[in-house]
Design an enzyme around this catalytic site. Structure first.
Site, PDB file in Angstrom:
ATOM      1  N   ASN A  11      -2.024   0.827   1.177  1.00  0.00           N
ATOM      2  CA  ASN A  11      -1.402   0.091   2.287  1.00  0.00           C
ATOM      3  C   ASN A  11      -0.984  -1.304   1.794  1.00  0.00           C
ATOM      4  OD1 ASN A  11      -0.564  -0.986   4.698  1.00  0.00           O
ATOM      5  ND2 ASN A  11      -2.377  -0.366   5.857  1.00  0.00           N
TER       6      ASN A  11
ATOM      7  N   GLU B  59     -11.732  -3.863   5.237  1.00  0.00           N
ATOM      8  CA  GLU B  59     -11.383  -2.853   4.241  1.00  0.00           C
ATOM      9  C   GLU B  59      -9.987  -2.356   4.536  1.00  0.00           C
ATOM     10  OE1 GLU B  59     -14.552  -0.766   5.545  1.00  0.00           O
ATOM     11  OE2 GLU B  59     -15.924  -1.727   4.139  1.00  0.00           O
TER      12      GLU B  59
ATOM     13  N   TYR C  43      -2.575  -9.791   4.304  1.00  0.00           N
ATOM     14  CA  TYR C  43      -3.896 -10.404   4.107  1.00  0.00           C
ATOM     15  C   TYR C  43      -3.844 -11.490   3.031  1.00  0.00           C
ATOM     16  CZ  TYR C  43      -5.266  -6.171   6.637  1.00  0.00           C
ATOM     17  OH  TYR C  43      -5.366  -5.156   7.563  1.00  0.00           O
TER      18      TYR C  43
HETATM   19  C1  LIG Z   1       0.024  -4.346   8.781  1.00  0.00           C
HETATM   20  C2  LIG Z   1       0.798  -4.746  10.027  1.00  0.00           C
HETATM   21  C3  LIG Z   1      -0.189  -5.130  11.116  1.00  0.00           C
HETATM   22  C4  LIG Z   1       1.670  -5.979   9.684  1.00  0.00           C
HETATM   23  O1  LIG Z   1       2.286  -6.415  10.880  1.00  0.00           O
HETATM   24  P1  LIG Z   1       3.732  -7.096  10.880  1.00  0.00           P
HETATM   25  O2  LIG Z   1       3.951  -7.721  12.203  1.00  0.00           O
HETATM   26  O3  LIG Z   1       4.737  -6.125  10.413  1.00  0.00           O
HETATM   27  O4  LIG Z   1       3.546  -8.206   9.753  1.00  0.00           O
HETATM   28  P2  LIG Z   1       4.318  -9.602   9.639  1.00  0.00           P
HETATM   29  O5  LIG Z   1       5.736  -9.428  10.053  1.00  0.00           O
HETATM   30  O6  LIG Z   1       3.517 -10.653  10.324  1.00  0.00           O
HETATM   31  O7  LIG Z   1       4.257  -9.817   8.079  1.00  0.00           O
HETATM   32  C5  LIG Z   1       3.666 -10.967   7.498  1.00  0.00           C
HETATM   33  C6  LIG Z   1       3.775 -10.809   5.998  1.00  0.00           C
HETATM   34  O8  LIG Z   1       2.986  -9.715   5.561  1.00  0.00           O
HETATM   35  C7  LIG Z   1       3.678  -9.015   4.520  1.00  0.00           C
HETATM   36  N1  LIG Z   1       4.058  -7.681   5.005  1.00  0.00           N
HETATM   37  C8  LIG Z   1       3.852  -7.161   6.228  1.00  0.00           C
HETATM   38  N2  LIG Z   1       4.281  -5.888   6.278  1.00  0.00           N
HETATM   39  C9  LIG Z   1       4.768  -5.603   5.055  1.00  0.00           C
HETATM   40  C10 LIG Z   1       5.350  -4.444   4.465  1.00  0.00           C
HETATM   41  N3  LIG Z   1       5.512  -3.295   5.169  1.00  0.00           N
HETATM   42  N4  LIG Z   1       5.713  -4.491   3.175  1.00  0.00           N
HETATM   43  C11 LIG Z   1       5.551  -5.612   2.458  1.00  0.00           C
HETATM   44  N5  LIG Z   1       5.026  -6.767   2.939  1.00  0.00           N
HETATM   45  C12 LIG Z   1       4.626  -6.749   4.231  1.00  0.00           C
HETATM   46  C13 LIG Z   1       4.890  -9.843   4.193  1.00  0.00           C
HETATM   47  O9  LIG Z   1       4.486 -10.792   3.201  1.00  0.00           O
HETATM   48  C14 LIG Z   1       5.172 -10.501   5.516  1.00  0.00           C
HETATM   49  O10 LIG Z   1       5.868 -11.698   5.390  1.00  0.00           O
HETATM   50  P3  LIG Z   1       7.493 -11.663   5.348  1.00  0.00           P
HETATM   51  O11 LIG Z   1       7.950 -10.716   6.426  1.00  0.00           O
HETATM   52  O12 LIG Z   1       7.841 -13.095   5.596  1.00  0.00           O
HETATM   53  O13 LIG Z   1       7.830 -11.168   3.984  1.00  0.00           O
HETATM   54  C15 LIG Z   1       1.757  -3.623  10.490  1.00  0.00           C
HETATM   55  O14 LIG Z   1       2.543  -3.211   9.397  1.00  0.00           O
HETATM   56  C16 LIG Z   1       1.063  -2.411  11.071  1.00  0.00           C
HETATM   57  O15 LIG Z   1       0.749  -2.357  12.253  1.00  0.00           O
HETATM   58  N6  LIG Z   1       0.803  -1.405  10.209  1.00  0.00           N
HETATM   59  C17 LIG Z   1       0.146  -0.171  10.673  1.00  0.00           C
HETATM   60  C18 LIG Z   1      -1.338  -0.415  10.900  1.00  0.00           C
HETATM   61  C19 LIG Z   1      -1.993  -0.909   9.639  1.00  0.00           C
HETATM   62  O16 LIG Z   1      -1.719  -0.475   8.524  1.00  0.00           O
HETATM   63  N7  LIG Z   1      -2.962  -1.848   9.824  1.00  0.00           N
HETATM   64  C20 LIG Z   1      -3.731  -2.399   8.715  1.00  0.00           C
HETATM   65  C21 LIG Z   1      -4.917  -1.581   8.386  1.00  0.00           C
HETATM   66  S1  LIG Z   1      -6.080  -1.506   9.741  1.00  0.00           S
END
Ligand SMILES: CC(C)(COP(=O)(O)OP(=O)(O)OC[C@H]1O[C@@H](n2cnc3c(N)ncnc32)[C@H](O)[C@@H]1OP(=O)(O)O)[C@@H](O)C(=O)NCCC(=O)NCCS
Length: 148
Positions: free
Chosen positions: A107, A102, A114
């Site tokens: 977000n 979920e 995902y």
């Molecule tokens: C969600 C989270 C884990 C993503 O981690 P990340 O290392 O930044 O993600 P990645 O660099 O691997 O991103 C992979 C792809 O996801 C998408 N993406 C990730 N973060 C994004 C953002 N802030 N905005 C838009 N697209 C995003 C993009 O498509 C990205 O590919 P690209 O960079 O080539 O465009 C990170 O933002 C985080 O820790 N957020 C806070 C906790 C959270 O919200 N967790 C999820 C709910 S439990």
């Protein structure tokens, strides 16, 4: 950079990283419980520094992703994708059928992650977060196994 299981020495860093990335972080006690009960915590470690984690659980042929986070200073470098794809491969290798999660409707960054890793939106839970203030989207990743 290594992906490894949780050990007791990680707890302080894990509590801090959760607090920096999660609007409703777990208490230190909950994290300690995750360690003691051997819940599915996967850590991303960069030369002794904790920079990301996943928390997931398994019931029969389904897994659920409870948390995924990357250190704010290290986001948008592919680490979230690495963490999620690693978990998906492990679950697939163990024959599980699907991973569910979920996510807050607001977000959109996590949702883009995902969708990019093969997740499909299969439902919406109205007012699931913050006492009715925010909906949850339910994602499924089809893994194809049939473990029981
Ligand atoms: C969600 C989270 C884990 C993503 O981690 P990340 O290392 O930044 O993600 P990645 O660099 O691997 O991103 C992979 C792809 O996801 C998408 N993406 C990730 N973060 C994004 C953002 N802030 N905005 C838009 N697209 C995003 C993009 O498509 C990205 O590919 P690209 O960079 O080539 O465009 C990170 O933002 C985080 O820790 N957020 C806070 C906790 C959270 O919200 N967790 C999820 C709910 S439990």
């Amino acid at each position: 950079m290594t992906l490894r299981p949780l050990v007791a020495d990680d707890l302080d860093a894990l509590v801090a990283l959760d607090a920096a990335t999660n609007p409703h972080p777990w208490s230190a006690g909950l994290w300690r419980d995750a360690l003691v009960r051997d819940h599915g915590v996967g850590l991303l470690d960069d030369d002794g520094q904790l920079i990301g984690f996943t928390v997931s659980s398994r019931v029969l042929d389904e897994a659920e992703l409870q948390l995924i986070a990357v250190s704010p200073a290290r986001q948008r470098r592919g680490l979230g994708r690495l963490l999620l794809n690693t978990l998906l491969s492990e679950l697939r290798g163990d024959g599980l059928a699907r991973l569910l999660l979920e996510v807050r409707a607001g977000n959109t960054g996590a949702q883009a992650l995902y969708a990019g890793c093969g997740g499909d939106v299969v439902g919406r839970r109205k007012g699931y977060y913050d006492h009715g203030r925010e909906d949850a989207l339910l994602y499924t990743f089809t893994l194809g196994g049939d473990a029981q």
